[in-house]
Design a protein around this motif. Structure first.
Motif, short mmCIF file in Angstrom:
data_model
loop_
_atom_site.label_atom_id
_atom_site.label_comp_id
_atom_site.label_asym_id
_atom_site.label_seq_id
_atom_site.Cartn_x
_atom_site.Cartn_y
_atom_site.Cartn_z
N SER A 218 0.83 -1.20 0.00
CA SER A 218 0.00 0.00 0.00
C SER A 218 0.87 1.25 0.00
O SER A 218 0.57 2.23 -0.70
N ARG A 219 1.94 1.25 0.78
CA ARG A 219 2.85 2.42 0.81
C ARG A 219 3.52 2.62 -0.55
O ARG A 219 3.74 3.75 -0.98
N MET A 220 3.88 1.53 -1.20
CA MET A 220 4.50 1.64 -2.52
C MET A 220 3.53 2.28 -3.51
O MET A 220 3.91 3.15 -4.31
N LEU A 221 2.26 1.86 -3.46
CA LEU A 221 1.27 2.43 -4.37
C LEU A 221 1.06 3.91 -4.10
O LEU A 221 0.95 4.71 -5.02
N SER A 222 0.97 4.28 -2.81
CA SER A 222 0.67 5.66 -2.46
C SER A 222 1.83 6.60 -2.79
O SER A 222 1.62 7.80 -2.96
N THR A 223 3.05 6.06 -2.87
CA THR A 223 4.22 6.89 -3.16
C THR A 223 4.79 6.65 -4.55
O THR A 223 5.81 7.23 -4.91
N ASN A 224 4.10 5.77 -5.35
CA ASN A 224 4.58 5.42 -6.70
C ASN A 224 6.03 4.94 -6.67
O ASN A 224 6.85 5.32 -7.51
N SER A 225 6.35 4.12 -5.67
CA SER A 225 7.71 3.59 -5.51
C SER A 225 7.71 2.09 -5.76
O SER A 225 6.71 1.40 -5.54
N TYR A 226 8.83 1.56 -6.24
CA TYR A 226 8.96 0.12 -6.39
C TYR A 226 10.06 -0.44 -5.51
O TYR A 226 10.38 -1.63 -5.57
N VAL A 227 10.63 0.41 -4.66
CA VAL A 227 11.61 -0.03 -3.66
C VAL A 227 11.57 0.97 -2.52
O VAL A 227 11.47 2.18 -2.74
N LEU A 228 11.62 0.48 -1.27
CA LEU A 228 11.56 1.34 -0.10
C LEU A 228 12.56 0.87 0.94
O LEU A 228 12.83 -0.34 1.06
N PRO A 229 13.12 1.80 1.74
CA PRO A 229 14.03 1.41 2.82
C PRO A 229 13.26 0.85 4.02
O PRO A 229 12.13 1.23 4.27
N VAL A 230 13.91 -0.06 4.74
CA VAL A 230 13.30 -0.67 5.92
C VAL A 230 14.20 -0.46 7.13
O VAL A 230 15.42 -0.67 7.05
N TYR A 231 13.60 -0.03 8.24
CA TYR A 231 14.35 0.21 9.47
C TYR A 231 13.91 -0.76 10.56
O TYR A 231 12.76 -1.21 10.59
N PHE B 216 18.92 1.32 9.87
CA PHE B 216 18.67 0.79 8.54
C PHE B 216 18.88 -0.72 8.52
O PHE B 216 19.94 -1.22 8.92
N ALA B 217 17.85 -1.47 8.05
CA ALA B 217 17.92 -2.93 8.05
C ALA B 217 18.04 -3.50 6.64
O ALA B 217 18.44 -4.65 6.47
N GLY B 218 17.69 -2.72 5.63
CA GLY B 218 17.75 -3.19 4.26
C GLY B 218 16.68 -2.55 3.42
O GLY B 218 16.10 -1.53 3.80
N ILE B 219 16.41 -3.14 2.27
CA ILE B 219 15.39 -2.61 1.37
C ILE B 219 14.40 -3.72 1.03
O ILE B 219 14.71 -4.91 1.14
N ILE B 220 13.21 -3.31 0.63
CA ILE B 220 12.24 -4.28 0.13
C ILE B 220 11.79 -3.82 -1.24
O ILE B 220 11.48 -2.64 -1.46
N GLU B 221 11.78 -4.76 -2.19
CA GLU B 221 11.43 -4.44 -3.56
C GLU B 221 10.03 -4.96 -3.88
O GLU B 221 9.50 -5.85 -3.21
N GLU B 222 9.47 -4.41 -4.94
CA GLU B 222 8.15 -4.84 -5.38
C GLU B 222 8.11 -6.34 -5.66
O GLU B 222 7.15 -7.03 -5.30
N LYS B 223 9.17 -6.86 -6.27
CA LYS B 223 9.18 -8.28 -6.63
C LYS B 223 9.17 -9.16 -5.38
O LYS B 223 8.60 -10.26 -5.40
N ASN B 224 9.79 -8.70 -4.27
CA ASN B 224 9.75 -9.47 -3.03
C ASN B 224 8.33 -9.61 -2.52
O ASN B 224 7.91 -10.67 -2.04
N ILE B 225 7.58 -8.50 -2.61
CA ILE B 225 6.20 -8.50 -2.13
C ILE B 225 5.33 -9.40 -3.01
O ILE B 225 4.51 -10.17 -2.51
#
Length: 356
Positions: free
Chosen positions: A79-92, A97-106
């Motif tokens: 949902s956050r990816m859709l609302s921000t038009n992002s296909y990758v976001l940082p994760v804490y 900082f713990a890493g990133i999550i990509e659209e393909k992972n989801i």
């Protein structure tokens, strides 16, 4: 499904003070680069960042990306990816900082969840087979749209991005919205089948906003079906006061409109809006032309995995849309009925002005 289990293990790092000119080709090829200053995370660089802020150094081009917590779930991340038009976001995690999550992972995680839901269902083996075949088709359609237009964007010359970029981005968002709605429906359906009560949110609803969002979605769908969609609001203005679950109301109308598109006569208008209001109820309607629904179908049309209507069969969809719509109506303490005439079918949904 917590996102911490689905973080990308490998991603390309670049130095924050590297020259932009030296990384442009690599950025377009990879779709994003993770920026660090020494060992400190600075942000995620995407091709659109260079368009928005053409500078000499990578650090100057970074735009702020919304961050996720490692304990949030997959659907929240999507949902956050859709609302921000992002296909990758940082994760804490715990502020670090713990890493990133990509659209393909989801997407991979959601596909596995679908498999689990199917295994847990108690329907017959034949229906399971039909359901899986339909599900495979319904997933591939929006995903192919998302991935296809992302590839187009990735191959575009950054110096020549124009209005077509916005058009492609809107198509990606539309396909992603359809995919998310389908995932949410499957989860809610699983809760209902297991006997759990669907969670509700009470909020003041902007009916006018819901109508505009549905109109944006279905104008494109209508063109694909070679049909016309006409927004009609009978009676009171659409800003009539209503305290209910906005998302569930939107899903109800979405599935009724989607059903109308599948079974209505080509090149004829589909109308929807507010039929009437009372002190306690608001009644919505969706009307489409076509062969009238028989009395037998009126009793069966809301059954799970039933893909019949108006005396015809369709292979489009999973056969859960009207079931989900009825479940949502009942969860809102409302009612749904079908009125037929010689050349039209109307679904009426009455919702209390406030959830009791």
């Amino acid at each position: 499904m917590l996102i911490k289990r689905h973080l990308s293990a490998l991603y390309q790092k670049i130095d924050a003070y590297r020259a932009v000119g030296s990384i442009e080709e690599e950025l377009i090829r990879r779709n994003f680069l993770v920026v660090f200053e020494n060992d400190e995370f600075c942000g995620i660089l995407t091709p659109i960042d260079l368009v928005k802020s053409p500078r000499k150094l990578v650090i100057d081009c970074l735009s702020r990306k919304i961050a996720l917590n490692s304990n949030e779930d997959i659907l929240t991340a999507w949902s956050r990816m859709l609302s921000t038009n992002s296909y990758v976001l940082p994760v804490y995690e715990k502020g670090h900082f713990a890493g990133i999550i990509e659209e393909k992972n989801i997407v991979d995680a959601l596909q596995k969840k679908i498999g689990q839901l199917n295994q847990e269902s108690q329907i017959s083996q034949q229906i399971k087979k039909e359901f899986i075949n339909c599900l495979s088709h319904e997933i591939r359609t929006p995903l192919n749209g998302i991935l296809g237009f992302m590839n187009i964007l990735a191959e575009m010359d950054l110096s020549q991005i124009d209005e077509s970029y916005k058009e492609y981005a809107e198509m990606i968002t539309t396909n992603a919205d359809s995919f998310l709605l389908m995932m949410n429906d499957l989860v809610d359906l699983s809760l209902k089948q297991s006997g759990e009560k669907l969670p509700l949110r009470q909020e003041k609803v902007s009916i006018e906003k819901i109508f505009h969002e549905l109109d944006d979605i279905f104008q494109q769908k209508a063109l694909m079906h070679k049909k016309h969609l006409k927004l009609v609001c009978k009676g009171p203005e659409p800003e009539s006061a209503l305290i209910t679950d906005a998302e569930k109301l939107k899903h109800i109308l979405y599935h009724l409109l989607d059903n109308a598109l599948k079974f209505s006569t080509a090149h004829t208008p589909i109308e929807y809006g507010i039929e009437k209001t009372t002190d306690h109820l608001v009644t919505f309607f969706v009307t489409s032309s076509g062969q009238p629904i028989t009395n037998k179908d009126k009793h069966q049309i809301f059954n799970l995995f039933d893909r019949s209507g108006s005396g015809r069969l369709t292979t489009d969809g999973l056969g859960i849309g009207l079931t989900v719509a009825k479940n949502f109506v009942e969860s809102l303490n409302g009612s749904i009925d079908i009125v037929t005439t010689e050349n039209a079918n109307t679904f009426n949904v009455s919702i209390p002005r406030m959830i009791s």
